[in-house]
Write a protein that holds these residues in place. Structure first.
Motif, PDB file in Angstrom:
ATOM      1  N   UNK A  82      -5.028  21.463  10.379  1.00 44.17           N
ATOM      2  CA  UNK A  82      -3.852  21.885  10.016  1.00 44.17           C
ATOM      3  C   UNK A  82      -3.138  20.390   9.676  1.00 44.17           C
ATOM      4  N   UNK A  83      -2.326  20.368   8.711  1.00 43.67           N
ATOM      5  CA  UNK A  83      -1.718  19.127   8.365  1.00 43.67           C
ATOM      6  C   UNK A  83      -0.291  19.253   8.298  1.00 43.67           C
ATOM      7  N   UNK A  84       0.347  18.026   8.673  1.00 45.58           N
ATOM      8  CA  UNK A  84       1.751  17.725   8.388  1.00 45.58           C
ATOM      9  C   UNK A  84       2.030  16.821   7.831  1.00 45.58           C
ATOM     10  N   UNK A  85       3.459  16.616   7.428  1.00 47.39           N
ATOM     11  CA  UNK A  85       4.203  15.471   6.714  1.00 47.39           C
ATOM     12  C   UNK A  85       4.227  14.419   7.582  1.00 47.39           C
ATOM     13  N   UNK A  86       4.093  13.006   6.980  1.00 45.94           N
ATOM     14  CA  UNK A  86       4.274  11.904   8.145  1.00 45.94           C
ATOM     15  C   UNK A  86       5.832  11.659   8.153  1.00 45.94           C
ATOM     16  N   UNK A  87       6.091  11.459   9.626  1.00 39.91           N
ATOM     17  CA  UNK A  87       7.471  11.271  10.082  1.00 39.91           C
ATOM     18  C   UNK A  87       7.723   9.957  10.187  1.00 39.91           C
ATOM     19  N   UNK A  88       6.645   9.013  10.177  1.00 43.63           N
ATOM     20  CA  UNK A  88       7.188   7.642   9.818  1.00 43.63           C
ATOM     21  C   UNK A  88       5.956   7.085   9.209  1.00 43.63           C
ATOM     22  N   UNK A  89       5.937   5.497   9.050  1.00 45.24           N
ATOM     23  CA  UNK A  89       4.738   5.034   8.249  1.00 45.24           C
ATOM     24  C   UNK A  89       4.033   4.396   9.179  1.00 45.24           C
ATOM     25  N   UNK A  90       4.007   4.307  10.426  1.00 50.32           N
ATOM     26  CA  UNK A  90       3.142   3.636  11.405  1.00 50.32           C
ATOM     27  C   UNK A  90       1.975   4.382  11.585  1.00 50.32           C
ATOM     28  N   UNK A  91       1.933   5.720  11.810  1.00 51.15           N
ATOM     29  CA  UNK A  91       0.974   6.589  12.032  1.00 51.15           C
ATOM     30  C   UNK A  91      -0.136   6.771  10.987  1.00 51.15           C
ATOM     31  N   UNK A  92       0.297   7.025   9.765  1.00 53.80           N
ATOM     32  CA  UNK A  92      -0.449   6.996   8.646  1.00 53.80           C
ATOM     33  C   UNK A  92      -1.309   5.517   8.570  1.00 53.80           C
ATOM     34  N   UNK A  93      -0.496   4.563   8.669  1.00 53.96           N
ATOM     35  CA  UNK A  93      -1.007   3.126   8.392  1.00 53.96           C
ATOM     36  C   UNK A  93      -2.173   2.911   9.411  1.00 53.96           C
ATOM     37  N   UNK A  94      -2.022   3.373  10.576  1.00 53.89           N
ATOM     38  CA  UNK A  94      -2.946   3.266  11.698  1.00 53.89           C
ATOM     39  C   UNK A  94      -4.490   3.940  11.139  1.00 53.89           C
ATOM     40  N   UNK A  95      -4.176   5.081  10.945  1.00 52.85           N
ATOM     41  CA  UNK A  95      -5.300   5.922  10.210  1.00 52.85           C
ATOM     42  C   UNK A  95      -5.726   5.272   8.960  1.00 52.85           C
ATOM     43  N   UNK A  96      -5.024   4.655   8.085  1.00 52.65           N
ATOM     44  CA  UNK A  96      -5.272   3.833   6.860  1.00 52.65           C
ATOM     45  C   UNK A  96      -6.369   2.730   7.374  1.00 52.65           C
ATOM     46  N   UNK A  97      -5.794   1.808   8.367  1.00 56.35           N
ATOM     47  CA  UNK A  97      -6.803   0.693   8.746  1.00 56.35           C
ATOM     48  C   UNK A  97      -8.244   1.198   9.254  1.00 56.35           C
ATOM     49  N   UNK A  98      -8.223   2.228  10.132  1.00 56.54           N
ATOM     50  CA  UNK A  98      -9.514   2.876  10.729  1.00 56.54           C
ATOM     51  C   UNK A  98     -10.229   3.372   9.485  1.00 56.54           C
ATOM     52  N   UNK A 138       0.798  -1.330   0.012  1.00 57.18           N
ATOM     53  CA  UNK A 138      -0.112   0.015   0.143  1.00 57.18           C
ATOM     54  C   UNK A 138       0.772   1.235   0.038  1.00 57.18           C
ATOM     55  N   UNK A 139       0.224   2.459  -0.129  1.00 57.49           N
ATOM     56  CA  UNK A 139       1.030   3.792  -0.240  1.00 57.49           C
ATOM     57  C   UNK A 139      -0.041   4.682   0.393  1.00 57.49           C
ATOM     58  N   UNK A 140       0.434   5.312   1.430  1.00 53.82           N
ATOM     59  CA  UNK A 140      -0.398   6.232   2.011  1.00 53.82           C
ATOM     60  C   UNK A 140      -0.033   7.583   1.722  1.00 53.82           C
ATOM     61  N   UNK A 141      -1.014   8.490   1.845  1.00 50.90           N
ATOM     62  CA  UNK A 141      -0.817  10.021   1.482  1.00 50.90           C
ATOM     63  C   UNK A 141       0.373  10.537   2.318  1.00 50.90           C
ATOM     64  N   UNK A 142       1.044  11.441   2.061  1.00 51.90           N
ATOM     65  CA  UNK A 142       2.230  12.085   2.641  1.00 51.90           C
ATOM     66  C   UNK A 142       1.533  12.973   3.984  1.00 51.90           C
ATOM     67  N   UNK A 143       0.383  13.488   3.758  1.00 52.13           N
ATOM     68  CA  UNK A 143      -0.057  14.515   4.747  1.00 52.13           C
ATOM     69  C   UNK A 143      -0.879  13.926   5.733  1.00 52.13           C
ATOM     70  N   UNK A 144      -0.992  13.950   7.033  1.00 50.58           N
ATOM     71  CA  UNK A 144      -2.049  13.738   8.101  1.00 50.58           C
ATOM     72  C   UNK A 144      -2.301  14.888   8.873  1.00 50.58           C
TER      73      UNK A 144
END
Length: 466
Positions: free
Chosen positions: A88-104, A40-46
């Motif tokens: 407000x958005x920021x660039x992800x600093x790892x892949x775990x945080x965006x992955x957790x959001x992706x799962x939800x 998978x590939x997640x977006x760069x901003x969260x």
């Protein structure tokens, strides 16, 4: 236009080095997919509020905003039609945080346990130094369950990453494994007032001497001097066999959580015993704690021999509640490997290099401009059989065309026939061998078909003796 000034912390690889990175990514992807992990590939901003919950690096998060944002309420964040213009958005600093959001976000469309791998850039606003960059690429694998995730997946993830890294031409790697239940149960059994604080202090042992950590245990975790000493005794245990059981038991602490953690840690060691080799090892290291609070069981850090100055080049573990929507909990286990952190120092020191700067295995020579259609037909016939090639840019003496191929690292030069009824010839410019060839059937040796990774044995040996 003035010559650009390089930006520190944003490594850019030259083509031959980029070929190494691409080969590494291809190898990792192949191993992960062999074990059924989907890419998978997640977006760069969260959203910043989600990123801030993912770790203690608030000061290192890059904020995302438009240049002309001042005074424009619609530019303060995401205005993608959901009405949340003030996010407000920021660039992800790892892949775990965006992955957790992706799962939800996509839980209704996923089958659990969900096995994913992800290889993407991340951004972190820290001080650039060797092995630590502001833009870097990570490779993550995770298995996530719905409400529960059996422990055997901890062993599986560890085995997969061991096999993935063992397939790479890297210096020897050591997987240092621990279990948060083990150390938490040990601290509970000792009666330390603040177990979480104790874990955080023990995690500083790679930066501070034992005496300093002991003082921190007393000051921040409420430990007595004797309790601090026994915590450090546990942290010095480092073994790769079943003697782990005796070593921990000899410290005389009893606790049910300690027992469960010890059993799980032994299961990881036993489960990886048949996949370790000369290049990759797995051992219990009870100093490993990993400071992030969301780890709940297995924890691991990966170190590279000769490059201990980089600290861990990978890590991860079990997290039982990283993703939670209030109704359903999604426990998971995963490991992240730092591609940039590992490869950039190896490339800069010449330990690894690409066999050539271009993908072309063949340079098709050009006798004169009138014969370009003939050379183009040869190139088309080679490409039709997946042989990468290029036609020389301009007709020159053949000696110059060969030197052009040498500069680019192209191993073969193809000479189309210049006389009716004549034969094409192909020359290995390294050995000087030149033979008749047919573009409809000739193939290069497997090692020359594509750019490969070249390992400098002398550089590797030198690093390992330091």
């Amino acid at each position: 236009m003035a010559r650009p000034t390089p930006l520190s912390g944003y490594p850019e690889l030259l083509p031959a080095a980029r070929a190494v990175e691409r080969e590494v990514i291809s190898s990792l992807s192949h191993t992960f997919e062999l074990h059924g992990f989907a890419n998978i590939e997640t977006r760069v901003a969260e959203p910043l509020d989600r990123l801030a919950k993912g770790g203690e690096i608030d000061k290192e998060i890059y904020v995302l905003r438009r240049l002309q944002a001042a005074g424009d309420p619609e530019s303060e964040g995401d205005t993608g039609g959901d009405g949340s213009s003030d996010r407000r958005l920021g660039l992800h600093f790892d892949l775990t945080v965006p992955f957790a959001r992706y799962v939800l976000e996509h839980a209704g469309s996923l089958e659990f346990p969900f096995r994913r791998y992800q290889i993407q850039p991340c951004w972190r606003g820290e001080r650039p130094q060797e092995g630590r960059y502001r833009q870097f690429t990570q490779a993550d694998i995770d298995i996530v369950g719905k409400d529960e995730l059996p422990f055997h997946h901890d062993v599986e993830v560890m085995r997969v990453m061991v096999q993935a890294l063992d397939a790479l031409p890297l210096p020897p790697l050591s997987f240092q494994v621990n279990n948060r239940k083990l150390i938490q149960g040990f601290y509970q059994g000792l009666g330390i007032p603040d177990v979480t604080a104790a874990i955080r202090q023990i995690d500083k042992l790679d930066k501070l001497p034992e005496d300093a950590v002991a003082e921190l245990l007393v000051r921040h975790a409420g430990a007595s001097d004797d309790q601090a000493r026994r915590c450090l005794e546990l942290a010095t245990i480092r073994v790769s066999d079943r003697s782990l059981l005796e070593r921990v038991r000899s410290l005389g602490v009893d606790d049910d959580l300690l027992d469960r953690g010890l059993d799980e840690l032994m299961s990881v060691l036993d489960g990886c015993a048949d996949v370790v080799g000369e290049r990759v090892s797995v051992e219990a290291n009870l100093r490993i704690a990993r400071g992030l609070d969301y780890y709940t069981g297995t924890v691991v850090e990966i170190y590279m021999q000769g490059y201990e100055r980089l600290k861990a080049v990978g890590g991860g573990g079990r997290y039982d509640a990283l993703a939670d929507d209030g109704r359903t909990t999604y426990p998971g286990v995963g490991i992240s490997f730092g591609l940039s952190r590992t490869l950039v120092p190896l490339l800069s020191e010449g330990v690894l290099r690409g066999s050539r700067a271009v993908p072309s295995a063949v340079l098709v020579a050009l006798a004169d401009e009138e014969s370009r259609p003939t050379s183009d037909r040869v190139a088309a016939a080679l490409r039709a059989r997946d042989i990468s090639c290029e036609v020389v840019a301009s007709p020159q003496k053949y000696g110059r065309q060969i030197r052009y191929a040498e500069r680019r690292g192209i191993p073969f030069v193809w000479f189309p026939a210049t006389e009716p009824g004549g034969s094409d010839q192909v020359k290995d410019i390294r050995s000087g061998d030149q033979v008749d060839a047919d573009a409809a059937s000739w193939v290069p040796p497997d090692d020359d078909a594509r750019a490969t990774i070249v390992v400098s044995a002398s550089s590797t040996d030198e690093r390992q003796t330091q």
